[in-house]
Design an enzyme around this catalytic site. Structure first.
Site, PDB file in Angstrom:
ATOM      1  N   ASP A 177     -74.594  22.905  29.834  1.00 31.12           N
ATOM      2  CA  ASP A 177     -75.096  22.266  31.049  1.00 31.12           C
ATOM      3  C   ASP A 177     -74.190  22.515  32.247  1.00 31.12           C
ATOM      4  OD1 ASP A 177     -73.080  20.697  29.906  1.00 31.12           O
ATOM      5  OD2 ASP A 177     -74.457  19.137  29.277  1.00 31.12           O
ATOM      6  N   HIS A 234     -77.142  10.803  24.406  1.00 32.37           N
ATOM      7  CA  HIS A 234     -77.557  12.121  24.911  1.00 32.37           C
ATOM      8  C   HIS A 234     -76.781  13.251  24.232  1.00 32.37           C
ATOM      9  CE1 HIS A 234     -74.490  11.996  28.496  1.00 32.37           C
ATOM     10  NE2 HIS A 234     -73.977  12.690  27.507  1.00 32.37           N
ATOM     11  N   GLU A 246     -80.986  13.197  28.611  1.00 32.78           N
ATOM     12  CA  GLU A 246     -80.861  11.743  28.650  1.00 32.78           C
ATOM     13  C   GLU A 246     -82.011  11.107  27.853  1.00 32.78           C
ATOM     14  OE1 GLU A 246     -78.132  10.734  29.541  1.00 32.78           O
ATOM     15  OE2 GLU A 246     -77.508  11.263  31.565  1.00 32.78           O
TER      16      GLU A 246
HETATM   17  C1  F6R Z   1     -71.181  18.146  27.999  1.00 30.76           C
HETATM   18  C2  F6R Z   1     -72.264  17.506  27.304  1.00 30.76           C
HETATM   19  C3  F6R Z   1     -72.322  16.055  27.037  1.00 30.76           C
HETATM   20  C4  F6R Z   1     -71.040  15.498  26.432  1.00 30.76           C
HETATM   21  C5  F6R Z   1     -71.155  13.993  26.235  1.00 30.76           C
HETATM   22  C6  F6R Z   1     -69.902  13.396  25.673  1.00 30.76           C
HETATM   23  O1  F6R Z   1     -71.405  19.546  28.091  1.00 30.76           O
HETATM   24  O2  F6R Z   1     -73.147  18.199  26.970  1.00 30.76           O
HETATM   25  O3  F6R Z   1     -73.383  15.788  26.155  1.00 30.76           O
HETATM   26  O4  F6R Z   1     -70.796  16.122  25.216  1.00 30.76           O
HETATM   27  O5  F6R Z   1     -71.424  13.399  27.477  1.00 30.76           O
HETATM   28  O6  F6R Z   1     -68.870  13.500  26.613  1.00 30.76           O
HETATM   29  P1  F6R Z   1     -67.372  13.210  26.210  1.00 30.76           P
HETATM   30  O7  F6R Z   1     -67.030  14.225  25.171  1.00 30.76           O
HETATM   31  O8  F6R Z   1     -66.576  13.433  27.464  1.00 30.76           O
HETATM   32  O9  F6R Z   1     -67.337  11.836  25.691  1.00 30.76           O
END
Ligand code: F6R
Length: 265
Positions: free
Chosen positions: A73, A144, A149
């Site tokens: 993303d 997500h 979302e």
């Molecule tokens: C990022 C992504 C998100 C994160 C998720 C968890 O490329 O795709 O799905 O993996 O928001 O974020 P963290 O690892 O920072 O808790």
């Protein structure tokens, strides 16, 4: 779904790095196919795995020269040179430490005039590379994956999404102020993610425990997008004890891991 519960975040990182290294090696050993295609995530969850992989590269245990990577993303409207754009984050945490060829590392375009066309082009590039061999994922506290979302369609493809207020608040730690977190993003869809040959999701810490439990043991429901992993034939969830703390069947997952056909993973 394979559920692997390990003692701590360091063990999550080592386990994930070994699985990714294995996927890279198995593709480079195949004379009829070009190098491995790896899907990479941003955020905090995969950083330990990237560091453990970088160590293998430094020590000469892993050759990443033929690897192609696709990010999940990108924020809409952040210039790629912005330090928190996923172009920058992927360069800092993946491309450089793993010694990847920058020309083989792809991140969705969040600044195109025609974002729909840029999303379609991203899908085309994934197809042209032969599809993703292994997709690494983190999970948001709201369930997500990528930036799909709650209520994202299981059939969705790379497209523009509006970030949930919770996701913007969670990611505010990377910006000077919460208002600077972009409102929109471009993300691979759940349908895109499900086409990867292997899925590997990592999660650490108690803040992820409820989302992990909904993903693994809840119903298949788009309100928890990560429950889409239940549809995949080769999905592994690697979590530490804190992230596993709300699972009801922990004893069973441990029992299975101790009796894997053909030995430990
Ligand atoms: C990022 C992504 C998100 C994160 C998720 C968890 O490329 O795709 O799905 O993996 O928001 O974020 P963290 O690892 O920072 O808790």
């Amino acid at each position: 779904m394979e559920i692997v519960v390990v003692p701590d975040a360091e063990a999550v990182a080592e386990y994930a790095a070994e699985r990714i290294a294995r996927a890279i090696r198995s593709r480079s050993a195949d004379p009829y196919r070009s190098g491995a295609v790896i899907g990479v995530a941003t955020g905090s969850s995969p950083l330990g795995a990237y560091a453990a992989l970088a160590a293998r590269v430094r020590e000469g245990e892993l050759d990443t020269s033929g690897v192609t990577a696709f990010a999940l993303d990108e924020y809409v409207g952040l210039d790629p040179s912005h330090p928190e754009s996923y172009h920058s984050v992927i360069r800092r945490t993946v491309t450089e430490p793993l010694g990847l060829d920058p020309a083989r590392v792809h991140v969705p375009d969040g600044t195109a005039d025609d974002l729909d066309a840029a999303c379609a082009e991203y899908e085309r590039r994934i197809r042209e590379a032969g599809g993703i061999d292994l997709q690494l994922l983190g999970i948001g506290a709201n369930g997500h994956i990528g930036f799909n979302e709650p209520t994202s369609s299981f059939a969705s493809r790379t497209r523009i999404k509006t970030l949930a207020p919770q996701t913007r608040a969670d990611n505010a730690r990377f910006f000077d102020s919460p208002e600077q977190v972009p409102v929109h993003c471009v993300t691979q869809g759940l349908g895109t993610i499900l086409e990867a040959r292997q899925l590997l999701l990592v999660a650490q810490g108690e803040a992820k425990a409820a989302a992990v439990a909904r993903m693994v043991e809840g119903p298949l429901a788009s309100v928890c997008p990560a429950s889409a992993l239940q549809l995949h034939r080769d999905a592994t969830v690697v979590i530490d004890r804190a992230a596993a703390s709300e699972l009801r069947l922990s004893d069973y997952y441990e029992y299975v891991q101790e009796r894997l056909p053909g030995g430990a993973a």
